[in-house]
Motif scaffolding. Structure first.
Motif, PDB file in Angstrom:
ATOM      1  N   LEU A   5      13.737 -25.089 -59.470  1.00 42.79           N
ATOM      2  CA  LEU A   5      13.076 -25.328 -60.753  1.00 42.79           C
ATOM      3  C   LEU A   5      12.280 -26.626 -60.779  1.00 42.79           C
ATOM      4  N   ALA A   9       5.258 -24.918 -62.000  1.00 46.68           N
ATOM      5  CA  ALA A   9       5.376 -23.585 -62.600  1.00 46.68           C
ATOM      6  C   ALA A   9       4.498 -22.566 -61.894  1.00 46.68           C
ATOM      7  N   ASN A  48      19.628 -17.491 -63.247  1.00 41.88           N
ATOM      8  CA  ASN A  48      20.004 -18.170 -64.492  1.00 41.88           C
ATOM      9  C   ASN A  48      19.018 -17.747 -65.579  1.00 41.88           C
ATOM     10  N   LYS A  49      19.229 -18.192 -66.790  1.00 42.97           N
ATOM     11  CA  LYS A  49      18.426 -17.732 -67.918  1.00 42.97           C
ATOM     12  C   LYS A  49      16.956 -18.091 -67.755  1.00 42.97           C
ATOM     13  N   GLN A  50      16.673 -19.322 -67.312  1.00 47.55           N
ATOM     14  CA  GLN A  50      15.277 -19.743 -67.196  1.00 47.55           C
ATOM     15  C   GLN A  50      14.547 -18.919 -66.133  1.00 47.55           C
ATOM     16  N   HIS A  53      13.941 -15.431 -67.341  1.00 50.46           N
ATOM     17  CA  HIS A  53      12.837 -15.370 -68.294  1.00 50.46           C
ATOM     18  C   HIS A  53      11.488 -15.444 -67.584  1.00 50.46           C
ATOM     19  N   GLU A  54      11.379 -16.348 -66.613  1.00 51.68           N
ATOM     20  CA  GLU A  54      10.104 -16.527 -65.902  1.00 51.68           C
ATOM     21  C   GLU A  54       9.813 -15.331 -64.976  1.00 51.68           C
TER      22      GLU A  54
END
Length: 414
Positions: A5, A9, A48-50, A53-54
């Motif tokens: 992370l 991005a 994981n959640k992030q 989502h991505e």
């Protein structure tokens, strides 16, 4: 310690697309008669959640198509006959809603009384699906007149959002091949009238007749022959490939698949081959094209490809006549079928002789002398008036006689 992370991005987005795209998930077929397959690596969505989502956004860039029919056998037909890669079937396909296009096929007047059967494919494989359907309709004349097709477009991620025109084109235009349906309806996602009109217009264009297909293939073959004589061997191969396609034989690398046999039945009513049987003319064209393919490879000194296509064709002829699927050209006990074919008046005798002879030339260059010893006499049977081939046979016989005399001189058994 490196943390995923911490990457920018845009780099993470590229990684997500690389991992989750249909291109990455696609697996090549294990053999020539099987379709490709898909295996999506979705583990990244569980990190994981992030990341979920991505990465989910990247996965949603894929375009999936759902096909539903009342006939369970259609799934196997689409996969085996059409060689269309299927992502999933059964309950997973039934409950999948993230599709851009839903294809519903049924028969009007016979309401669905049992379960429906669904499968999921990728946008990239839609042309293969419609092409398979097109071949099936040619093979079984009037099939489509009994079928009703309903196409429903949607943006699976934003309800009521219009699908871009270029994607609408890619989703609908392949159905231009699917002609003479009982009915067609297009629904949903603000379908552009111009796209639907273009589809209907393409469906209204009649298929070329068998006469037109055979004459087109002949013209392409003749153009290929001109390129061959001019030394433009790659161009010749392209034209020969186009000639195969013109008579509904698809070519992909070393794979060739014959379609729409049922379209080539009966007597031709007009044109170059008027009065001849369409299946007869098509067979002769096929054999001529294979012989010319091999000749082009010989000119290019691509001995492996020349031998491959020669061996493949010889094995097909032998299996059709004898049921023997063995592809071993060294066994001199398995060549009686050539004489049998000639005695039966096989329509492509001359072209078959050329295939046998040209395969022998490739085998000789590659050191397969035992194959040459069988191929040359077989070619001589098919080409009794070809001086070059007959001379090759005589040379082989002389060498064989000399060798047998040598063995007698030394007291060896043979």
């Amino acid at each position: 310690m490196f943390r995923f992370l911490d990457l920018p991005a845009e780099i993470r987005d590229q990684i997500y697309h690389d991992v989750l795209s249909t291109d990455t998930a696609r697996r090549p077929p294990v053999d020539d008669d099987e379709p490709a397959s898909y295996k999506f690596n979705l583990a990244i969505l569980q990190a994981n959640k992030q990341i979920h989502h991505e990465a989910k956004k990247a996965f949603q860039d894929n375009v999936f198509i759902k096909i539903t029919t009342p006939w369970p056998e259609s799934i196997d037909h689409i996969s085996s006959e059409g060689r269309v890669p299927i992502i999933t079937t059964g309950s997973r396909a039934e409950h999948f809603q993230a599709f851009h296009l839903w294809i519903w096929i049924d028969t009007p007047g016979f309401p669905l009384s049992g379960p429906a059967y669904s499968m999921l494919i990728c946008l990239e494989d839609l042309p293969a699906f419609t092409r398979m359907w097109h071949f099936s309709n040619l093979n079984h004349q009037s099939l489509n007149t009994y079928l009703r097709l309903k196409l429903t477009l949607q943006d699976p991620h934003v309800p009521d959002r219009k699908i871009p025109r270029d994607l609408q084109d890619r989703l609908l235009r392949p159905f231009g091949l699917v002609k003479n349906l009982h009915s067609l309806s297009v629904h949903g996602a603000k379908v552009l009238p111009s796209v639907e009109e273009a589809l209907v217009k393409e469906q209204a264009i009649p298929d070329p007749s068998p006469e037109e297909c055979l004459e087109r293939a002949t013209a392409l073959k003749d153009e290929g022959n001109k390129s061959l004589l001019a030394g433009e061997y790659a161009s010749a191969l392209r034209l020969y490939t186009d000639a195969f396609v013109a008579i509904h034989i698809t070519v992909s690398g070393r794979r060739r698949h014959v379609h729409a046999d049922g379209y080539y039945v009966g007597e031709l009513a007009s044109g170059l081959y008027k009065g001849q049987r369409s299946d007869y003319v098509r067979l002769v064209l096929r054999v001529k094209l294979v012989a010319n393919f091999i000749q082009a490879y010989l000119k290019m000194k691509d001995w492996e490809e020349a031998r491959f296509w020669g061996r493949r064709s010889i094995a097909l002829f032998r299996s059709n006549l004898t049921g023997d699927l063995d592809n071993d050209l060294r066994d001199n006990t398995k060549w009686g079928w050539v004489r049998e074919a000639v005695n039966m008046g096989f329509p492509a005798q001359t072209e078959m002789g050329k295939i046998l002879y040209r395969t022998a030339l490739a085998s000789r260059e590659l050191g397969y002398d035992k194959e040459v010893e069988n191929l040359i006499p077989a070619a001589a049977i098919c080409l009794p008036h070809d001086g070059l081939v007959q001379n090759e046979k005589d040379i082989l016989n002389e060498r064989k006689a000399e060798y047998e005399e040598y063995l007698r001189d030394i007291g060896a058994e043979f």
